[in-house]
Write an enzyme that holds these catalytic residues in place. Structure first.
Site, PDB file in Angstrom:
ATOM      1  N   THR A  47      13.478 107.430  -8.784  1.00  0.00           N
ATOM      2  CA  THR A  47      14.221 109.022  -9.238  1.00  0.00           C
ATOM      3  C   THR A  47      13.573 109.400  -8.044  1.00  0.00           C
ATOM      4  O   THR A  47      14.697 110.717  -7.167  1.00  0.00           O
ATOM      5  CB  THR A  47      12.264 110.094  -9.787  1.00  0.00           C
ATOM      6  OG1 THR A  47      13.152 109.097 -11.507  1.00  0.00           O
ATOM      7  CG2 THR A  47      12.799 111.429 -10.289  1.00  0.00           C
ATOM      8  N   TYR A 134       6.887  98.540 -15.308  1.00  0.00           N
ATOM      9  CA  TYR A 134       7.521  99.374 -15.860  1.00  0.00           C
ATOM     10  C   TYR A 134       8.728  98.925 -16.649  1.00  0.00           C
ATOM     11  O   TYR A 134       9.476  97.805 -15.656  1.00  0.00           O
ATOM     12  CB  TYR A 134       7.987 100.549 -14.532  1.00  0.00           C
ATOM     13  CG  TYR A 134       8.831 101.588 -14.431  1.00  0.00           C
ATOM     14  CD1 TYR A 134       8.807 102.204 -15.660  1.00  0.00           C
ATOM     15  CD2 TYR A 134       9.477 102.421 -13.587  1.00  0.00           C
ATOM     16  CE1 TYR A 134      10.216 102.978 -15.606  1.00  0.00           C
ATOM     17  CE2 TYR A 134      10.125 102.326 -13.456  1.00  0.00           C
ATOM     18  CZ  TYR A 134      11.315 103.394 -14.636  1.00  0.00           C
ATOM     19  OH  TYR A 134      11.811 104.139 -14.953  1.00  0.00           O
ATOM     20  N   LYS A 162       4.553 101.592 -17.664  1.00  0.00           N
ATOM     21  CA  LYS A 162       5.217 102.964 -18.358  1.00  0.00           C
ATOM     22  C   LYS A 162       6.161 102.174 -18.861  1.00  0.00           C
ATOM     23  O   LYS A 162       6.874 101.365 -18.896  1.00  0.00           O
ATOM     24  CB  LYS A 162       5.770 103.401 -16.820  1.00  0.00           C
ATOM     25  CG  LYS A 162       6.658 104.547 -16.466  1.00  0.00           C
ATOM     26  CD  LYS A 162       6.726 105.140 -15.523  1.00  0.00           C
ATOM     27  CE  LYS A 162       8.240 105.520 -15.169  1.00  0.00           C
ATOM     28  NZ  LYS A 162       8.581 106.521 -13.703  1.00  0.00           N
ATOM     29  N   VAL A 203       4.640 109.770 -17.353  1.00  0.00           N
ATOM     30  CA  VAL A 203       5.243 109.824 -15.769  1.00  0.00           C
ATOM     31  C   VAL A 203       6.560 110.190 -16.432  1.00  0.00           C
ATOM     32  O   VAL A 203       7.926 110.233 -16.618  1.00  0.00           O
ATOM     33  CB  VAL A 203       5.538 108.219 -15.568  1.00  0.00           C
ATOM     34  CG1 VAL A 203       5.885 108.268 -13.709  1.00  0.00           C
ATOM     35  CG2 VAL A 203       4.619 107.106 -15.483  1.00  0.00           C
TER      36      VAL A 203
END
Length: 291
Positions: A47, A134, A162, A203
């Protein structure tokens, strides 16, 4: 700081000026918003356009982040496909006063169970800090190996996972593979589905735009008291109408909270010429928050 005290981590965008340089004034204001809401900060993740930013700039962004002396923990993204370069980044992070790192599945190469195990184990061994693994197959081209995760479940630095596949069934697989790891949703809309299955939080992308609002949302998801699941699904999903973080940046610019919606190529705000859906989502979330 106890990382487990933070059910919400915000994957913070990296604001940029129109010339493409980092807009530190806007970035600092976003960090303070997260601190005020009590959210953990994840900087230099996908992001944050970390892979589109030069390493020297990433170091500058991290230095600026740490200079803010935030009263919330800082996690730093670690992603790539070149193990030597990725190790160099981890070794640099070992010299910094951060609290955790985020290790993403290797990009582009699509390694199997053994390759992923060796990748993650090498980075976990090298790190001084707790790590969150992740899974984001939509970006990496390959799911995080459940078998590799199971082999790593007792690693001293494996703190959390995540999970951003968007699948309840996949969430369950990682939960079973690493029962002692804390699993966080990597998808805002999936949080109310994951929390009853042992999810520990989120998250978030949406928390860039709605830091305090998303904090309440996550608390309600964890407590099982959320009554507006569809509202949150629709509004948070509006931030994925184009590749993340395009919609978040466009909306934050519209709201006057960052100076420009500039992104680094190959991302561009031109992919979202009409942000009326995001503006409407913002109104709905703020109405929800006022109740």
């Amino acid at each position: 700081m106890n990382l487990n005290d933070y059910p919400l981590w915000t994957a913070v965008i990296t604001p940029m000026k129109e010339d493409g340089s980092v807009d530190y004034e806007s970035y600092g204001m976003l960090l303070k918003e997260q601190e005020a809401a009590g959210n953990g900060v994840l900087t230099l993740g996908s992001t944050g356009e970390a892979l589109n930013i030069d390493e020297s700039e990433r170091r500058e962004v991290l230095a600026y982040t740490l200079k803010q002396n935030l009263k919330v923990p800082v996690m730093v993204g670690v992603g790539g496909v070149n193990l030597r370069e990725t190790l160099e980044w981890v070794n640099f992070l070992n010299t910094q006063p951060i609290q955790a790192i985020l290790l993403v599945t290797p990009l582009y190469a699509k390694p199997g169970d053994e390759g992923q195990y060796e990748w993650f184990k090498t980075l976990l061994d090298a790190s001084k800090f707790p790590a969150m693994l992740y899974n984001v197959p939509s970006r990496t081209g390959k799911p995080m190996s459940v078998k590799a995760t199971a082999r790593l479940k007792d690693h001293k630095n494996l703190w959390a996972i995540k999970e951003a596949s968007g699948s309840v069934e996949e969430f369950k697989k990682y939960r079973e593979a690493a029962p002692n790891a804390r699993i966080y949703s990597g998808d805002d809309a999936m949080t109310p589905k994951f929390c009853p299955l042992g999810g520990k939080g989120l998250v978030s992308v949406a928390a860039n735009v709605w830091p305090a609002q998303t904090h309440v949302y996550v608390k309600q998801c964890l407590a099982g008291t959320l009554k507006d699941e569809q509202l949150w699904a629709d509004c948070s999903n509006s931030l994925f109408a184009a590749s993340n973080p395009i919609p978040a940046k466009v909306l934050l610019k519209h709201l006057g909270r960052i100076a420009s919606h500039t992104l680094r190529a190959p991302l561009t705000h031109k992919e979202l010429p009409d942000c009326s859906a995001q503006i409407e989502a913002d109104k709905k979330i703020n109405q929800w928050f006022k109740k």
